[in-house]
Enzyme design. Structure first.
Site, PDB file in Angstrom:
ATOM      1  N   GLU A 268     -51.451  -0.268  56.316  1.00 40.52           N
ATOM      2  CA  GLU A 268     -52.008  -0.456  54.970  1.00 40.52           C
ATOM      3  C   GLU A 268     -53.518  -0.593  55.078  1.00 40.52           C
ATOM      4  O   GLU A 268     -54.023  -1.358  55.913  1.00 40.52           O
ATOM      5  CB  GLU A 268     -51.413  -1.698  54.310  1.00 40.52           C
ATOM      6  CG  GLU A 268     -52.029  -2.048  52.948  1.00 40.52           C
ATOM      7  CD  GLU A 268     -51.412  -3.294  52.348  1.00 40.52           C
ATOM      8  OE1 GLU A 268     -50.189  -3.523  52.558  1.00 40.52           O
ATOM      9  OE2 GLU A 268     -52.141  -4.068  51.676  1.00 40.52           O
ATOM     10  N   GLU A 273     -59.777  -5.376  47.372  1.00 39.14           N
ATOM     11  CA  GLU A 273     -58.936  -6.347  46.683  1.00 39.14           C
ATOM     12  C   GLU A 273     -59.825  -7.477  46.178  1.00 39.14           C
ATOM     13  O   GLU A 273     -60.845  -7.798  46.800  1.00 39.14           O
ATOM     14  CB  GLU A 273     -57.882  -6.942  47.619  1.00 39.14           C
ATOM     15  CG  GLU A 273     -56.747  -6.022  47.973  1.00 39.14           C
ATOM     16  CD  GLU A 273     -55.713  -6.748  48.823  1.00 39.14           C
ATOM     17  OE1 GLU A 273     -54.625  -7.041  48.305  1.00 39.14           O
ATOM     18  OE2 GLU A 273     -56.017  -7.017  50.000  1.00 39.14           O
TER      19      GLU A 273
END
Length: 387
Positions: A268, A273
């Site tokens: 990932e 974020e």
């Protein structure tokens, strides 16, 4: 002689004692009242009232000044100070503090107005709260400022882009995922395509507080799996981020082999974020490991200075992804990098696809609370891939 002087002294005391004492002056009490008003789209004045309780026989002066609480001087209101004068006989006086209007959806905000240096009065209630009520809930506005990345780079070719200029989401590139629970993160939203629109050349994902299919919130999650998958390159994503406790936007990637290998073995790459209660900080991270029991991750973060937030204007979130190495940038400034020498296993030399979403709640940000304003929006101007 001594007896005569004593008698004279007694007489003087008796005469002096017959004079009336000057009347005692009773000062009035001064108080300032709280003010609550809607913010407005344009600047407007909050009128604060100072009132005297008691007789004002000689005139009154008081100083005042403002102090920010959750409101910020120069951003939400105009910092002010001055002197209030009430002539003899006056019992109240008003003065204005300018509140700076905008069309941004944000929580109610407060500032203080404090009275000091009273002359001719006693301070009874010397502090008032100015409450700026949010009137932009449900509104969406696009910033007109922010960073813009280059349209080309030496030695690289633009191999895919989505400028979000069409009437709707390009379903030849994107697929909407639907459902609740956040796939293991204990999130609170239900993902549905209805929360995504194309507006004025921007992709807009909306996180809403609404009940749907057993969830208390709705949002969208869209992926390019099976449609647009890439190995290596420079990736630029220009976006405005949401904020607020429990809000969790992400621009990220998963290995295309997730459907056979599972997570985290597929790898990932989190390009960006943000946890909404820290609106000035973004994170870049990789996740890896042979199975969930051996899940590992490493990353870095970028913090804006000067009280700025990623919700206020566009920023460009980028990775430079090469064989055995990934670098993260915000507005073309690198803040983190990782190489295969520090990560084992290294699953990042394979094809990956993109994911855009806003989660609500979950393991990392926690749940929304009474400070969280809805709706919240993830606004993406473009995504570009150069190889």
């Amino acid at each position: 002689m001594f007896r005569l002087l004593t008698a004279c002294s007694i007489l003087f005391i008796l005469i002096a004692g017959c004079k009336e004492d000057p009347p005692e002056v009773t000062l009035p009490n001064a108080a300032i009242s709280d003010v609550t008003r809607m913010e407005g789209d344009a600047d407007n004045d909050f009128s604060f009232r100072v009132a005297l309780v008691g007789e004002n026989t000689q005139g009154v002066t008081l100083d005042y000044h403002t102090t920010g609480e959750t409101a910020v001087a120069g951003q939400d209101y105009t910092e002010s100070s001055g002197t209030i004068t009430l002539a003899a006989g006056e019992t109240e006086k008003s003065f204005n503090i300018t509140v700076l209007g905008d069309t941004k959806n944000e929580p109610d905000e407060t500032f203080l107005v404090t009275l000091t240096n009273a002359s001719g009065a006693k301070l009874f209630d010397d502090e008032a709260v100015g409450t700026i009520r949010n009137d932009d809930e449900g509104k969406l506005s696009f910033p007109d400022t922010g960073y813009v990345s280059a349209t080309s780079y030496p030695g690289k070719t633009l191999v895919w882009q989505d400028e979000f200029d069409g009437p709707g989401v390009d379903l030849t590139s994107w697929t909407f995922e639907t459902g609740a629970g956040g796939w293991g993160n204990n999130e609170l939203q239900y993902y549905r395509p209805e929360n995504t629109k194309i507006i004025d050349g921007n992709l807009v994902i909306e996180a809403k507080k609404e009940s749907f299919s057993g969830s208390s919130y709705t949002s969208s999650r869209m992926i390019t799996a099976g449609k647009k998958e890439f190995k290596y390159g420079r990736i630029d994503i220009r976006a405005v981020l949401p904020e607020g406790q429990g809000i969790w936007p992400a621009l990220w990637m998963l290995g295309a082999n997730i459907f056979t290998e599972g997570w985290p073995k597929c790898g990932e790459i989190d390009i960006m974020e943000l946890v909404g209660h820290i609106p000035n900080q973004v994170h870049g991270t990789v996740h890896y490991g042979n199975n969930t029991a051996s899940h590992l991750f490493t990353g870095g973060s970028k913090v804006l200075s000067g009280g700025k937030k990623f919700s206020q204007e566009y920023h460009v979130f980028s990775i430079l992804w090469e064989e055995n190495q990934i670098k993260w940038l915000v507005d073309d400034v690198q803040f983190f990098q990782i190489g295969s020498n520090a990560v084992n296993p290294w699953p990042f030399n394979e094809n990956f696809f993109f994911i855009f979403n806003i989660a609500v709640g979950g393991n990392w940000p926690g749940s929304p609370d009474n400070t969280t304003v809805f709706s919240q929006y993830l606004i993406v101007d473009y995504i570009r891939v150069f190889q």
